[in-house]
Design a protein around this motif. Structure first.
Motif, PDB file in Angstrom:
ATOM      1  N   PHE A   1       0.835  -1.241   0.000  1.00 32.32           N
ATOM      2  CA  PHE A   1       0.017  -0.126  -0.238  1.00 32.32           C
ATOM      3  C   PHE A   1       0.773   1.398   0.020  1.00 32.32           C
ATOM      4  CE2 PHE A   1      -3.125  -3.177   1.125  1.00 32.32           C
ATOM      5  CZ  PHE A   1      -4.252  -2.625   0.586  1.00 32.32           C
ATOM      6  N   THR A   2       0.436   2.504  -0.706  1.00 34.31           N
ATOM      7  CA  THR A   2       1.164   3.535  -0.680  1.00 34.31           C
ATOM      8  C   THR A   2       0.553   4.581   0.184  1.00 34.31           C
ATOM      9  OG1 THR A   2      -0.301   4.269  -2.512  1.00 34.31           O
ATOM     10  CG2 THR A   2       1.754   2.995  -3.294  1.00 34.31           C
ATOM     11  N   PRO A   3       1.448   5.523   0.579  1.00 32.41           N
ATOM     12  CA  PRO A   3       0.858   6.578   1.407  1.00 32.41           C
ATOM     13  C   PRO A   3      -0.339   7.236   1.014  1.00 32.41           C
ATOM     14  CG  PRO A   3       3.414   6.830   1.469  1.00 32.41           C
ATOM     15  CD  PRO A   3       2.882   5.533   0.454  1.00 32.41           C
ATOM     16  N   GLU A   4      -0.296   7.392  -0.389  1.00 35.83           N
ATOM     17  CA  GLU A   4      -1.370   8.102  -1.160  1.00 35.83           C
ATOM     18  C   GLU A   4      -2.512   7.436  -1.189  1.00 35.83           C
ATOM     19  OE1 GLU A   4       2.058   7.421  -2.616  1.00 35.83           O
ATOM     20  OE2 GLU A   4       2.462   9.558  -2.582  1.00 35.83           O
ATOM     21  N   SER A   5      -2.418   6.072  -1.187  1.00 40.77           N
ATOM     22  CA  SER A   5      -3.844   5.208  -1.204  1.00 40.77           C
ATOM     23  C   SER A   5      -4.208   5.231   0.295  1.00 40.77           C
ATOM     24  CB  SER A   5      -3.525   3.883  -1.674  1.00 40.77           C
ATOM     25  OG  SER A   5      -2.584   3.359  -0.573  1.00 40.77           O
ATOM     26  N   ILE A   6      -3.380   5.142   1.076  1.00 40.83           N
ATOM     27  CA  ILE A   6      -3.940   5.234   2.458  1.00 40.83           C
ATOM     28  C   ILE A   6      -4.749   6.820   3.061  1.00 40.83           C
ATOM     29  CG2 ILE A   6      -3.386   5.285   5.185  1.00 40.83           C
ATOM     30  CD1 ILE A   6      -1.526   3.029   4.373  1.00 40.83           C
TER      31      ILE A   6
ATOM     32  N   CYS B   1      -8.656   2.167  -3.375  1.00 38.67           N
ATOM     33  CA  CYS B   1      -7.999   3.364  -3.161  1.00 38.67           C
ATOM     34  C   CYS B   1      -6.515   3.005  -3.887  1.00 38.67           C
ATOM     35  CB  CYS B   1      -7.744   3.783  -1.794  1.00 38.67           C
ATOM     36  SG  CYS B   1      -9.578   4.562  -1.191  1.00 38.67           S
ATOM     37  N   LEU B   2      -6.023   1.992  -3.422  1.00 36.86           N
ATOM     38  CA  LEU B   2      -4.683   1.440  -3.820  1.00 36.86           C
ATOM     39  C   LEU B   2      -4.911   1.369  -5.400  1.00 36.86           C
ATOM     40  CD1 LEU B   2      -2.965  -1.374  -4.599  1.00 36.86           C
ATOM     41  CD2 LEU B   2      -2.069   0.378  -3.344  1.00 36.86           C
TER      42      LEU B   2
ATOM     43  N   ASN C   1      -3.047   2.328 -10.424  1.00 38.55           N
ATOM     44  CA  ASN C   1      -3.207   2.283 -11.757  1.00 38.55           C
ATOM     45  C   ASN C   1      -2.781   3.566 -12.791  1.00 38.55           C
ATOM     46  OD1 ASN C   1      -4.778   1.507 -14.458  1.00 38.55           O
ATOM     47  ND2 ASN C   1      -6.306   2.873 -14.066  1.00 38.55           N
ATOM     48  N   LYS C   2      -2.597   4.791 -12.096  1.00 40.16           N
ATOM     49  CA  LYS C   2      -1.759   5.806 -12.818  1.00 40.16           C
ATOM     50  C   LYS C   2      -0.571   5.740 -12.517  1.00 40.16           C
ATOM     51  CE  LYS C   2      -4.890   8.504 -10.369  1.00 40.16           C
ATOM     52  NZ  LYS C   2      -4.743   9.257  -9.213  1.00 40.16           N
ATOM     53  N   ARG C   3       0.128   4.886 -11.757  1.00 40.95           N
ATOM     54  CA  ARG C   3       1.708   5.161 -11.248  1.00 40.95           C
ATOM     55  C   ARG C   3       2.501   3.809 -11.500  1.00 40.95           C
ATOM     56  NH1 ARG C   3       3.392   7.180  -6.198  1.00 40.95           N
ATOM     57  NH2 ARG C   3       1.983   5.980  -5.125  1.00 40.95           N
ATOM     58  N   ALA C   4       1.735   2.773 -11.628  1.00 40.03           N
ATOM     59  CA  ALA C   4       2.527   1.543 -11.428  1.00 40.03           C
ATOM     60  C   ALA C   4       2.940   1.189 -12.993  1.00 40.03           C
ATOM     61  CB  ALA C   4       1.932   0.555 -10.742  1.00 40.03           C
ATOM     62  N   GLU C   5       4.092   0.697 -13.070  1.00 37.54           N
ATOM     63  CA  GLU C   5       4.349   0.337 -14.463  1.00 37.54           C
ATOM     64  C   GLU C   5       4.015  -1.280 -14.650  1.00 37.54           C
ATOM     65  OE1 GLU C   5       8.602   0.644 -15.424  1.00 37.54           O
ATOM     66  OE2 GLU C   5       8.592   2.733 -15.348  1.00 37.54           O
TER      67      GLU C   5
ATOM     68  N   ILE D   1      -0.417  -7.510  -3.687  1.00 46.39           N
ATOM     69  CA  ILE D   1      -1.111  -6.380  -2.715  1.00 46.39           C
ATOM     70  C   ILE D   1      -2.639  -6.637  -3.102  1.00 46.39           C
ATOM     71  CG2 ILE D   1      -1.131  -3.803  -2.387  1.00 46.39           C
ATOM     72  CD1 ILE D   1       1.240  -3.490  -4.351  1.00 46.39           C
ATOM     73  N   THR D   2      -3.044  -6.603  -4.309  1.00 43.56           N
ATOM     74  CA  THR D   2      -4.428  -6.725  -4.610  1.00 43.56           C
ATOM     75  C   THR D   2      -4.741  -7.226  -5.996  1.00 43.56           C
ATOM     76  OG1 THR D   2      -6.765  -6.031  -4.428  1.00 43.56           O
ATOM     77  CG2 THR D   2      -4.850  -4.327  -4.917  1.00 43.56           C
TER      78      THR D   2
END
Ligand code: ATP
Ligand code: MG
Length: 560
Positions: free
Chosen positions: A305-310, A334-335, A340-344, A548-549
């Motif tokens: 999980f990323t800080p942004e998603s939390i 949220c994750l 979806n926007k950031r992960a390669e 992660i999910t």
């Protein structure tokens, strides 16, 4: 998409806490905003604390104010430096910076002096009753309480006894200091609450200086006051403590913060109490506080999980005045929104079945271009090797295709992502009837996965080149519990009876070569499978990825 129950906001998008603050600023009760986050260092922080952190630091930021980090270290039997360190790491990781780092134990001397002030006002007394007698004498909210003989002690005697308590002249637990308030109050917290207890325990910061320790109600409000906190935000169970909070402040005539309560976060399929989380760790049901299945911030971080998603999650659930249960799927949602926007994107095959492309030249290979993130208009690209023998997922072939199955079956053409159209021509079984490999023919004119003549295929599947693939360890995590509310155990059971035996499945997958590069942490979407992150157990020659999910967003679907 937002559940109506999760938050209460006005039209100008303010929550009820911000409304109270606005009023205070307007009326001049306070001229600036100062909040605090006050964890007890008796365990690691969890997602519930994250909500409180986002709220306290978020409000301070919004009002150009400050937020202190205060360790509520008044219980030396359970508190440890390890917890203090992890709490600081977790808050920083979430992206917040505290103004002052404070410790309730730094105020022990001041609290002691204030206790003397109350004794001198005949508002506190030393009581020798055992705990059971004190509780019994408080009786019930509907009945008057019973005063013990110690309640009438003279101020002089109380001052002397309290000093002796501090000097270690009495055994542990033999006496307490109580506030003298109202034994008939319908609020049990006002029936002469305990302020100090005797405890011979070494404290991580004050060592053996003290053998009397303040109780929560006595330490908390006064610590808020010392720090000139304006808004002391806490969870709903403290609503009944508020009259006591205000009583101490008023009697001492000191800086008066406003306590405001909000509903604590309850999340489905998990537990949130530190005591129970500790049980999971000590009982070795999980690998530690940062096990990727734990609802701790360190567990969520390791899970990927990323800080942004939390923070997005905290923002969506907002603040409510009533307790409710938030679906775990919202956190996953949220994750996905964030990654979806950031992960390669990468390709990896979890359950490999070999596909031999019979018309592809032997002993040859080539590099194909792939876009790292199709959701990003300025995405970088990478090259992936292609060759005659590749791995696909076993589930992407059916001998006897069911209705609406558009992946590989003999005679059907499928697109290999970023590569070619391939038509399935046959398969081979072993002596036990298991399919061991399948065959296909590719169309060289479809390079890049583009249709050469407008002909359509209904499926695009992921793959890896067999001779270039790197084996990676994949840890497939699922929910830690099998029921939405493990705390609500049936009679005779505990939350431990609902542990999910399938919550971790470890397997070896084949990844495209770039997945063998050692980067910790690196978040990826494995195409068609889910979001994965490298685990700190990885080494340069043994990469470990945590699920992660999965990709399927059941939350968004349910709400459509
Ligand atoms: P636990 O019961 O899990 O041990 P706690 O309330 O004892 O939690 P503290 O360390 O005292 O834990 O909490 C620090 C702050 O975090 C407090 O202000 C508390 O109200 C808040 N907090 C704790 N749990 C939650 C939750 N589930 N949702 C929102 N805030 C929470
Ligand atoms: Mg607590």
């Amino acid at each position: 998409m937002i559940d109506k129950n999760t938050q209460e906001k006005t039209n100008d998008n303010k929550n009820f806490i911000e409304e109270i603050i606005d009023k205070h600023l307007l009326e001049g009760r306070f001229s600036s905003v100062k909040t605090r986050f006050p964890p007890e260092p008796n365990g690691y922080l969890h997602i519930g604390h994250a909500k409180s952190i986002c709220l306290n630091f978020g409000i301070a930021k919004k009002y150009n104010g400050t937020c202190n980090l205060r360790f509520d270290d008044t219980n030396p039997t359970k508190e440890e430096q390890e917890y203090i360190d992890s709490i600081k790491e977790d808050i920083r990781w979430l992206g917040f910076q505290w103004d002052k780092e404070c410790y309730a134990s730094d105020y022990f001397e001041q609290l002691y002096e204030w206790a003397i002030v109350l004794i001198k006002k005949d508002k506190a007394y030393v009581c020798d009753c055992p705990q059971e007698v004190i509780s019994r004498n408080r009786t019930k909210p509907t009945e008057p309480g019973i005063a013990c003989e110690h309640r009438d002690r003279s101020i002089e005697e109380n001052l002397l006894l309290f000093e002796k308590m501090r000097n270690g002249e009495f055994p542990a637990g033999s006496r307490v200091l109580r506030a003298k308030i109202d034994l008939n109050s319908p609020n049990m917290h006002m029936r002469d609450p305990i302020m100090y207890r005797i405890l011979y325990e070494e404290h991580p910061r004050t060592a053996n200086k003290w053998c009397i320790y303040p109780n929560y109600d006595w330490a908390h409000g006064q610590s808020d006051s010392i720090e000139h906190i304006t808004h002391s935000i806490c969870t709903l169970e403290f609503e009944v403590h508020r009259p006591l909070y205000e009583w101490f402040i008023k009697e001492l005539e000191i800086w008066a913060p406003q306590q405001i309560e909000f509903a604590r976060l309850n999340l489905s399929y998990t537990i949130m109490s530190k005591r129970k989380l500790l049980q999971l760790v000590e009982g070795k049901y999980v690998s530690g506080w940062d096990d990727p299945r734990m609802p701790t911030i360190s567990g969520l971080r390791r899970r990927g999980f990323t800080p942004e998603s939390i923070k997005m999650f905290a923002d969506i659930i907002g603040v409510a005045k009533r307790d409710n249960l938030i679906e775990y799927e919202l956190l996953e949602h949220c994750l996905r929104e964030d990654l979806n926007k950031r992960a390669e994107r990468r390709m990896a095959v979890l359950d490999p079945l070999k596909l031999i492309i019979t018309n592809y030249p032997d002993n040859e290979d080539e590099l194909l271009d792939a876009i790292n993130n199709p959701e990003d208009p300025i995405s970088s690209t990478r090259q992936i090797p292609f060759s005659k023998e590749i791995y696909i997922e076993r589930t992407d072939f059916q001998e006897n295709p069911q209705k609406d199955y558009h992946r590989f079956y003999v005679g059907n053409e499928v697109r290999l992502r970023w590569a070619y159209f391939v038509k399935c021509t046959g398969f081979k079984k072993d002596n036990n009837g298991n399919i061991i490999e399948i065959y296909g023919e590719y169309d060289p004119a479809s390079k890049g996965g583009n249709s050469p003549d407008g002909r359509k295929v209904k499926s695009t599947i992921h793959w890896v080149s067999a001779k270039h693939a790197v084996p990676i360890e994949v840890r497939l995590y699922d929910k830690l519990f099998t029921v939405p509310e493990p705390d609500n155990a049936e009679e005779g059971k505990t939350f431990l009876d609902y542990l999910n035996p399938q919550s971790l499945i470890t397997t070896t997958a084949y990844g495209e070569p770039s997945l063998g590069e050692f980067i910790v942490p690196a978040h990826y979407q494995f195409e068609r499978l889910g979001y994965f992150v490298t685990d700190p157990d990885s080494t340069s020659d043994h990469l470990v990825y945590n699920l992660i999910t999965k990709l399927k967003d059941s939350f968004a679907k349910k709400r459509q």
